[in-house]
Each structure stands twice: as structure tokens, then as C-alpha cells.
Write a protein that holds these residues in place. Structure first.
Motif, PDB file in Angstrom:
ATOM      1  N   PRO A 131       1.161  -1.566  -0.257  1.00  0.00           N
ATOM      2  CA  PRO A 131       0.050   0.346  -0.029  1.00  0.00           C
ATOM      3  C   PRO A 131       0.824   1.165  -0.042  1.00  0.00           C
ATOM      4  O   PRO A 131       1.922   1.525   0.593  1.00  0.00           O
ATOM      5  N   VAL A 132       0.402   2.559  -0.202  1.00  0.00           N
ATOM      6  CA  VAL A 132       0.862   3.702  -0.084  1.00  0.00           C
ATOM      7  C   VAL A 132       0.454   3.820   0.969  1.00  0.00           C
ATOM      8  O   VAL A 132      -0.741   4.906   0.878  1.00  0.00           O
ATOM      9  N   VAL A 133       1.554   4.486   1.920  1.00  0.00           N
ATOM     10  CA  VAL A 133       0.634   4.582   3.315  1.00  0.00           C
ATOM     11  C   VAL A 133       0.021   6.388   2.913  1.00  0.00           C
ATOM     12  O   VAL A 133      -0.349   6.965   3.765  1.00  0.00           O
ATOM     13  N   GLU A 134       1.156   6.781   2.286  1.00  0.00           N
ATOM     14  CA  GLU A 134       1.510   8.733   2.194  1.00  0.00           C
ATOM     15  C   GLU A 134       1.334   8.930   0.566  1.00  0.00           C
ATOM     16  O   GLU A 134       2.976   8.290  -0.134  1.00  0.00           O
ATOM     17  N   ALA A 135       1.140   9.683  -0.109  1.00  0.00           N
ATOM     18  CA  ALA A 135       1.182   9.995  -1.497  1.00  0.00           C
ATOM     19  C   ALA A 135       0.905  12.221  -1.422  1.00  0.00           C
ATOM     20  O   ALA A 135      -0.009  12.117  -0.803  1.00  0.00           O
ATOM     21  N   ILE A 136       2.023  12.853  -1.218  1.00  0.00           N
ATOM     22  CA  ILE A 136       3.162  14.527  -1.369  1.00  0.00           C
ATOM     23  C   ILE A 136       3.075  15.170  -2.238  1.00  0.00           C
ATOM     24  O   ILE A 136       4.143  14.557  -3.043  1.00  0.00           O
ATOM     25  N   CYS A 137       2.617  16.328  -2.885  1.00  0.00           N
ATOM     26  CA  CYS A 137       2.316  17.348  -4.083  1.00  0.00           C
ATOM     27  C   CYS A 137       2.945  18.429  -2.893  1.00  0.00           C
ATOM     28  O   CYS A 137       3.012  18.249  -1.957  1.00  0.00           O
ATOM     29  N   LEU A 138       5.015  18.350  -3.346  1.00  0.00           N
ATOM     30  CA  LEU A 138       5.388  19.582  -2.843  1.00  0.00           C
ATOM     31  C   LEU A 138       5.716  20.708  -4.321  1.00  0.00           C
ATOM     32  O   LEU A 138       6.172  20.247  -5.473  1.00  0.00           O
ATOM     33  N   SER A 139       5.148  21.496  -4.071  1.00  0.00           N
ATOM     34  CA  SER A 139       4.917  22.430  -4.406  1.00  0.00           C
ATOM     35  C   SER A 139       5.214  23.764  -3.896  1.00  0.00           C
ATOM     36  O   SER A 139       3.740  23.947  -3.414  1.00  0.00           O
ATOM     37  N   ASP A 140       5.693  25.441  -4.866  1.00  0.00           N
ATOM     38  CA  ASP A 140       4.718  26.686  -4.258  1.00  0.00           C
ATOM     39  C   ASP A 140       5.594  26.514  -2.729  1.00  0.00           C
ATOM     40  O   ASP A 140       4.593  27.537  -2.060  1.00  0.00           O
ATOM     41  N   HIS A 141       6.122  26.168  -2.154  1.00  0.00           N
ATOM     42  CA  HIS A 141       7.168  25.610  -0.886  1.00  0.00           C
ATOM     43  C   HIS A 141       5.496  25.497  -0.363  1.00  0.00           C
ATOM     44  O   HIS A 141       5.875  25.667   1.106  1.00  0.00           O
TER      45      HIS A 141
END
Length: 357
Positions: A131-141
Motif C-alpha cells: 500500500p501507498v500509506v502517504e502520497a505528497i505533492c510538493l510545490s510552491d513551498h
């Protein structure tokens, strides 16, 4: 979300740092890789009930969304199969999707645009029972969680990231001697010519060196002589760079090295390194006190391969990757340093196809 620590079973005796939120995970990413990724999809394996971080893989995000299902499948498979050989099949995966907004674009728009890619990763991981327990987008601080539905901890406008170097994890990394070597884009810039092509005299010097040396390199009798001359000249430049005063700022340090290397001597070494046997012998400067200035020399020579001579950078880049890997081998028990040198080795492999001599 679940707690995670930055240790693996192999280093369980080391101090542990626990991260409890997606913002803390976002802050951990540069320390997991050794640099701040740009325009990248990063997957990190998680092992055990405590969520120990394990292997990690990274790839540039394709510009065409039609390629996203395939890249998610390939990258997920690489992480799961690679982790299985080393530490066992991961119990979970954490995904990071990093992309800065384009002109007139917002971080929220980037997050929404990348949502399908996050879903492809979750499907690819699920197909492998991880499983993917967390998926995070990082953009514009800012950061967004694709997995957390709670608007209290994960608002629609994203959560501001902490200033670099101010978190508990950053303090612990500094205490442990771990350094983040800037962004991936900044690291690439140290290996590439200036955007404007650099000094036109570089090309003129390479024209002259090619006219004089290439016929000799192809001659059975003269080729070994050119090789010896190349190695002697490179040794002199390495010694010269070793004697220069230390400069901490990378940009200033590169400019200092460029000024210390003459036009004709740089061109002669660049052309001489097109010979495979000469490159193999130059790779012997891979350890000891001469390795750091050797790395600086190979970077400086690669930066001068501009215009019609961009393919000539393959030799210096190959040597830069080899020396960088060797210099950091003694620190590979600390996984933080691997990322930058994997980048250099990738550039080397990409460019080596040009070398025919």
C-alpha cells in the motif's frame, strides 16, 4: 498518518527520528536523497511496524500524462523488487511528487494536475500488495496529501513548509554531519556549460586542440605519447587546484576553478580524454587527497564542452561520476550521500554513447 523513522534494521542502533505528519515527511525528503529534487517522482520503501525508511527510487516526471501509468508501474516495480533483495518486500510506500508552478500557475493547480500520477502509483503499488500509506505533492513551498481527507490537517490550499534547516530533523541531520547539497537543478548546473555558451575563446581553443591532437590520437605510435602528455597536464592542473584557497559557496568555487585553468591546457586535456585508455588511467585519481581536486577538474572541463563540443563532455563527466562515487564510498553506511552521485553517474552513462575513439 502513521509514524515513520529514518532508520532501517541494519542501523537500528543509531538514533531514530520520528516523523508524524505529511509536512514532516516533506521536510525529510532532502535528507533522504541528499538533495532537493526538482520535477521528480520519488518513492520510498517503508519497513516494519515502526515504519522504518528503506530504499528509494527517483525519476523525472514525464511531461506527457500518457506516460504516467507506465512510469508509475516501472518505478514501483524497481522499488519493490530492489527492496525485496536487500531488506525484504516493503510493508508500504511513501510517494513524493515534486513540481514547481509554471508561469501563471499556482501550487494548487500543480497538485491537481499531478493527482492522476499519484493514483497511478497507488494502483501500481496495490497490484504488488504494497500500500501507498502517504502520497505528497510538493510545490510552491507548500505540501498536499493525496491520502488524507481531513481538511483540518490537510487544507485545500496546502500546508506551508517549514523554512529549510529549522525543523527537528534538520537539526538532527546537522548534528550527525549530514548535508543537503542544494537542489537537483543546481547540482546539474555545476556540470553543464553556461546558458550563453560561455567564453567563445573556449571553442577556439578546442578547435586548435582538435586540429593538433586528434590525428595524433588516431596514430598507433603517437596516440600513447598524447596519452602521457594528457595525464601529465591533468596532474599539474589537479595540483594547482589543490593549492587554491577554500571557497564554500559552490558558484564562487566553480568560478575560481575556471579562472585557474588556462584555455589551451583545458582544451588539450579535454581532447586527450577522448581516448579510452587515457580515461581509464585518469580514473586512478579516485581516492586520497588528490580525489577532491580531481573531481573539481573534471567538472571544470565538462563545463567548457560547449556548442559543437558538447559531446566531448562525456569523458570528464564519466571521470567526475567515478571519483564522486569513490570519494563517498566510505560514507555509504550513511545513505544520505548516495543521491548526488547517482545523478552524476546517470549523466555519465547518458553521454558515454558519444565517445567513439
Amino acid at each position: 498518518m502513521s509514524d515513520h523513522t529514518n532508520t532501517t534494521p541494519a542501523d537500528s542502533d543509531e538514533p531514530r527520528i520520528t516523523v508524524r505528519s505529511h509536512t514532516e515527511l516533506a521536510d525529510a525528503l532532502p535528507y533522504l536523497l541528499g538533495f532537493q529534487p526538482d520535477e521528480n517522482l520519488v518513492l520510498v520503501a517503508v519497513h516494519g511496524s515502526g515504519g522504518r525508511f528503506g530504499g528509494r527510487v527517483r525519476v523525472g516526471i514525464p511531461t506527457d500524462p500518457a506516460d504516467w501509468p507506465a512510469i508509475a508501474d516501472v518505478l514501483t516495480d524497481a522499488l519493490v523488487t530492489g527492496s525485496a533483495r536487500r531488506l525484504g518486500t516493503p510493508d508500504a510506500i511513501v510517494a513524493f511528487l515534486c513540481r514547481e508552478p509554471g508561469p501563471g500557475e499556482t501550487g494548487t493547480a500543480v497538485m491537481e494536475a499531478l493527482r492522476p500520477l499519484a493514483q497511478h502509483v497507488r494502483l501500481a503499488a496495490g497490484a504488488r500488495d504494497v500500500p501507498v500509506v502517504e502520497a505528497i505533492c510538493l510545490s510552491d513551498h507548500r505540501c498536499w496529501s493525496y491520502c488524507c481527507p481531513d481538511p483540518v490537517c490537510c487544507p485545500a490550499e496546502g500546508t506551508p513548509l517549514t523554512p529549510p534547516g529549522t525543523s527537528v530533523l534538520a537539526a538532527a541531520a546537522v548534528y550527525a554531519g549530514v548535508a543537503v547539497r542544494g537542489s537537483l537543478r543546481a547540482m546539474e548546473r555545476r556540470l553543464l556549460p553556461p546558458d550563453d555558451g560561455g567564453d567563445p575563446a573556449w571553442t577556439t581553443a578546442l578547435d586548435g586542440a582538435c586540429s593538433h591532437l586528434l590525428p595524433r590520437l588516431l596514430d598507433d605510435d603517437e596516440g600513447p605519447v598524447v596519452g602521457e602528455q594528457t595525464l601529465t597536464a591533468a596532474a599539474g592542473l589537479i595540483t594547482r587546484l589543490l593549492q587554491l584557497p577554500e571557497v564554500r559557496d559552490p558558484k564562487e568555487a566553480d568560478a575560481r576553478d575556471d579562472r585557474a585553468i588556462g584555455l589551451d591546457e583545458a582544451a588539450a586535456v579535454i581532447v586527450g580524454l577522448q581516448d579510452r585508455e587515457t580515461r581509464d588511467r585518469a580514473a586512478e585519481w579516485m581516492e586520497g587527497p588528490l580525489a577532491p581536486p580531481a573531481l573539481r577538474l573534471w567538472r571544470a572541463l565538462a563545463r567548457r564542452c560547449t556548442g559543437a563540443y558538447d559531446e566531448y563532455a562525456a569523458g570528464p563527466l564519466a571521470l567526475a561520476g567515478w571519483v564522486a562515487w569513490s570519494v563517498n564510498c566510505t560514507n555509504w553506511g550513511s545513505r544520505w550521500v548516495r543521491g548526488p552521485w547517482v545523478l552524476i553517474m546517470w549523466l555519465c552513462m547518458k553521454l558515454l554513447r558519444y565517445i567513439e575513439i
